[in-house]
Structure formats: C-alpha cells, structure tokens
Design a protein around this motif. Structure first.
Motif, PDB file in Angstrom:
ATOM      1  N   ILE A  21       0.848  -1.199   0.000  1.00 12.66           N
ATOM      2  CA  ILE A  21       0.000   0.000   0.000  1.00 12.66           C
ATOM      3  C   ILE A  21       0.890   1.259   0.000  1.00 12.66           C
ATOM      4  CG2 ILE A  21      -1.763   1.305   1.277  1.00 12.66           C
ATOM      5  CD1 ILE A  21      -2.825  -1.332   0.036  1.00 12.66           C
ATOM      6  N   TYR A  23      -9.528   3.049   4.639  1.00 16.61           N
ATOM      7  CA  TYR A  23     -10.227   2.595   3.425  1.00 16.61           C
ATOM      8  C   TYR A  23     -11.365   3.534   3.065  1.00 16.61           C
ATOM      9  CZ  TYR A  23      -7.728  -1.829   3.907  1.00 16.61           C
ATOM     10  OH  TYR A  23      -6.757  -2.790   3.989  1.00 16.61           O
ATOM     11  N   LEU A  75      -8.710   3.199  -1.391  1.00 13.90           N
ATOM     12  CA  LEU A  75      -8.534   1.750  -1.221  1.00 13.90           C
ATOM     13  C   LEU A  75      -9.771   1.050  -0.673  1.00 13.90           C
ATOM     14  CD1 LEU A  75      -4.969   2.039   0.114  1.00 13.90           C
ATOM     15  CD2 LEU A  75      -5.622   0.588  -1.818  1.00 13.90           C
ATOM     16  N   SER A  78     -11.203  -3.172   0.434  1.00 12.11           N
ATOM     17  CA  SER A  78     -10.732  -4.517   0.779  1.00 12.11           C
ATOM     18  C   SER A  78     -11.915  -5.414   1.131  1.00 12.11           C
ATOM     19  CB  SER A  78      -9.778  -4.426   1.970  1.00 12.11           C
ATOM     20  OG  SER A  78      -9.393  -5.711   2.404  1.00 12.11           O
TER      21      SER A  78
END
Ligand code: 5AD
Ligand code: SF4
Length: 460
Positions: free
Chosen positions: A299, A339, A311, A313
């Motif tokens: 990252i 995130y 980002l 996930s």
C-alpha cells in the motif's frame, strides 16, 4: 398463440464474473431465437447462474428451483416446454446432487462450459427424446475462443473478463474448486474486445478476473504480458477514458503494476485489494501467502506512485482460531491503511475447503460482535472520505438515470456513487461536478462549467 421468439429468463447471483458470464450466455442463445424476459413465468428457458461464495448457497438455489418447478408444470399443462438449467459455481460444486434431488432440472453446467450451450440445448431438446445434461468440465482452454462477439452495447461502464480461476487456495474459499486453475486470455483477444466495446459507446472498462493481477496473457509473438502492460496498451485506445481492474491478490501486486498506477492517467485512483485479516497468524491459517506488514508495504508503494489512491478490501471475521488479539490486529490494520469502501463477512465454512475441517470455531455471537466493530470503523472511514470530497470538483462519468426526475447517477474516479442534477441527455458523458453533500454510501453535487460556475438544473 404465436410467438416470434423464445423467452429466456436468467437469474444471476454473486460476483461480476457471473454477470459477465450471463451476458455471454445471452449472446450465445440469441442466434437460436432467445430473448431475455423479466420473469420465469412462461419462459422457454430458465437459467439460474449461481454463486457458491455465500452461506447456504445451495439451499437458496433449491428454494428458487421449487418455484420454477411449479412454473414449469404450468407451462407443460399448457402444452409447452420450459428448459431449466443451473449454471455457475453451485452447479460446478453440486452438479450430480442437483440432478438427483431435482429431477425437473434439465441441465447443470459449470462456468467453463457455457460456450457448449448450443450442444447441450440440442441434447435436451433432441428430436429423439430429451436427455438430461451434466457438464462440469474444468478446462478453460477454448471457452473464450468459442464465445460469440458481444451482441450489443455493453453500457458506458462495462466489465471485460481477462482472467479466470485461481491457484491461490485460500483455505476459506471455493473459487479454485469451482472456477478451476488460473487462466489468462490472449492479449489480442482482449484488446479487440475492448475496441469493440469502445465503438459501442463504452468509456470505462473494468478488467475482470477472480485473481486479475495474476494476469499473464500471451501476445501474438508468444510473449507473456502482465496486467501492468495490458493496462498501458488499453490506455492507448482512443475513446476509452477510464480503466479499472478487480479483484486482486496482494502477492501478485508486482512493481510494474504498481508503477502503472503512477504513470497511466486513465487508470483510476481506486483499488480493491482484499487483505481478509490483519493478523499474521490468521493470514497463515488462511493460506494467504502474505503478512500484514507485506500488505502495508504494498500500500505504501502504491500510494507513493499514486498519492490520491482510494482503497477497498474484503475482510473475514471469526475465521477458526481467531482470538480477540487477532481481531484487534485487523482493526489496527484498518486504522493504519484507511479505506474508502469495503466488504466484510462473518466466516462460514464452505464444504470441501480446508477451513471447513479446522478446529477452533468462533461462536456466532462473537463473530457478530467483531463484525459490528469492524463495520463501525469501516463505515466511519467511508463517511470521512466522502466528507473530504465536499467542495471538490471531480470528473464524474454519468452511467445511469438517477432515482429522481432530473437526476443522473455517476461514478467519481474514486468509485464513489455520485448523484448529480443533470439531464438524461448527458448519459455517457464525463462532467465536472462540485460535490456539495456526503452521505454514508454516496455523495451528490452539481455540474460546474469550465469557468467554475455551478450550472442550474434546467441548463444541464
Ligand atoms: N466465509 C466468509 N467470507 C468468505 N469469502 C470467501 N469465502 C468466504 C467464506 N467461506 C469472502 C472473502 C472474499 C469475498 C469475495 O468473499 O472476503 O474476498
Ligand atoms: Fe479465493 Fe481470492 Fe484466495 Fe483465490 S485469492 S482462493 S479467489 S480468496
């Protein structure tokens, strides 16, 4: 009753790969006179394109099949025939079981066989009596070669399947068993398909694969291309404005792909890179082949290449053996990374996977509490990110009508859902939108002109 075409009803569960596959099945069946319809009532063919990732997947399929069985009987009583097919990953995993338990199902076929649909149909509809078909071969060799070219426009933002299957064997996951080993399409086939999509009006392409960054397609002279090189080549296509890819594995995030995030402007600053857990012990039990720090390093490199990268996930809580300390490490990782949108799940065993036989099961109540804690943190991060975009002007690709009159839906470069006051005529355009409001799952704003003034609704 006359009918100039046959009715095809397809129900699609699960991931974008299934959506893509369903569209290809529609293309394959079109020359045989099939057109899609919204309901299984009176359909000539029903395909359930199933997903095996979620809990009780097989039972959900049987519950749908129960209803379809009744509809099939009504059609039969009226002198017609409804062909019932189960496709996708549940079909792959449970083919024979479905045939035994549901005698009214005519065919069961796995994700790598649907190019053989015409032959399977011929068997089922055979002039000399119909045959039931089970086709769960796992070779991908010729699937993509034999697919027809896409029938019509794929929409302004569309998926293009470049890779299928997975060799990673995470211990919780069924994909390596249902989709088979990793396979990459040849480069030229992908580029040709992308150009046809752009000719048909597509402006954003999302390269799709179960483990897409493991892509290693061959070009016409037999050289192997990684995903970074493929993206750079795609970026040369005139009329294609945005490129994305999903879903990736941390282990396949190579330097070339990371650099591509910095050098290719058309590659959007958003990446879905699942980590699943923040605990090295659990990552090992999951057979993820990376540690939490390895993920942090990747990252950091990605952010160095593309500082504004947003980002996303996937997380699993309550994997067998997960302690409170492991859970805290997951929360810590989320805090460290930050995130913008994520998916999180309670672990549930999938038959046939190594995880299903592991000891140390975590109690449902504990899983629920851990999931709540994780989601509270992820939601907070998502709202904070959305709020940070207030006052900014972002290029938004308008991809469908909004919920209300005079409103369009679009996507920001960071994959945010954006509600824009705009006329439908702007469908497919990228417009500058000043964000003025942030909600948990979306933002909204107004179009601005080149000199920075906000356009009135009527003028848009
Ligand atoms: N239990 C819970 N979640 C799972 N996923 C895959 N298999 C399981 C399972 N057995 C989640 C993973 C994966 C996403 C697509 O679904 O987080 O990345
Ligand atoms: Fe499943 Fe993804 Fe792991 Fe492959 S990398 S086994 S698709 S979770």
């Amino acid at each position: 009753m006359t009918q100039d075409h046959k009715k095809l009803y397809i129900k699609t569960w699960g991931c974008q790969m299934n959506v893509y596959d369903s569209n290809r099945m529609i293309d394959i069946l079109a020359p045989f006179g099939y057109k899609t319809t919204e309901t299984a009532d009176d359909a000539d063919m029903v395909i359930l394109n199933t997903c095996h990732i979620r809990e009780k997947a097989t039972e959900k399929v049987f519950s749908d099949l129960g209803r379809i069985r009744a509809q099939k009987q009504i059609k039969k009583d009226a002198g017609g025939k409804m062909v019932v097919a189960v496709a996708g990953c549940v079909a792959q995993a449970e083919g024979e079981y479905i045939m035994d338990r549901a005698p009214y199902v005519d065919m069961v076929f796995g994700p790598q066989t649907y190019h053989e649909l015409p032959e399977m149909m011929a068997k089922v509809l055979g002039a000399y009596g119909s045959e039931r078909v089970v086709n769960t071969e796992l070779t991908t060799d010729d699937k993509f070669d034999k697919l027809p070219e896409e029938a019509e426009s794929q929409g302004v933002s569309a998926f293009l399947s470049v890779q299928e299957g997975c060799d990673k064997f995470c211990t919780f996951c069924v994909v390596p068993y249902t989709r088979g080993g990793e396979y990459s399409r040849p480069v030229q086939q992908i580029i040709d398909e992308a150009k046809r999509m752009v000719d048909g009006g597509t402006r954003e392409i999302n390269l799709l694969g179960q483990n897409v960054n493991a892509f290693h397609g061959l070009d016409t002279i037999g050289a192997t291309w990684g995903l970074g090189r493929l993206i750079r080549e795609m970026a040369e296509i005139d009329g294609l404005d945005r490129i994305r890819y999903t879903t990736s594995h941390p282990r396949d995030m190579d330097e070339d792909l990371i650099e591509t995030h910095g050098s290719v402007e058309k590659l959007m600053p958003f990446l879905h890179l699942p980590v699943q857990s923040g605990s090295d012990r659990i990552l090992k039990l999951m057979n993820r082949k990376h540690t939490a720090d390895h993920y942090r390093d990747i990252i950091a490199k990605l952010r160095k290449a593309r500082p504004d990268l947003a980002l996303s996930s996937d997380f699993i809580v309550g994997f067998p053996g997960e302690t409170e300390e492991d859970h805290q490490q997951t929360l810590k990782l989320v805090e460290d990374i930050g995130y913008t949108s994520c998916y999180s799940f309670k672990y549930s065993p999938r038959p046939g996977t190594p995880g299903a036989n592991m000891g140390g099961l975590v109690h449902e109540d504990i899983k629920s509490r851990r999931l709540q804690e994780l989601q509270a943190l992820l939601n907070k991060q998502q709202i904070e990110f959305n709020e940070q975009t207030i006052g900014k002007t972002l290029p938004i690709l308008l991809d469908r009508k909004g919920r209300h009159e005079g409103q369009m839906h679009g996507r920001s470069p960071f994959m945010q859902s954006v509600h824009v006051e705009a006329n439908e005529r702007l469908y497919g355009k990228i417009v500058d939108v000043k964000i003025d409001q942030a909600l948990a799952n979306s933002v909204s704003g107004q179009i601005v002109t080149a000199d920075g003034t906000v356009m009135k609704k009527t003028a848009a």
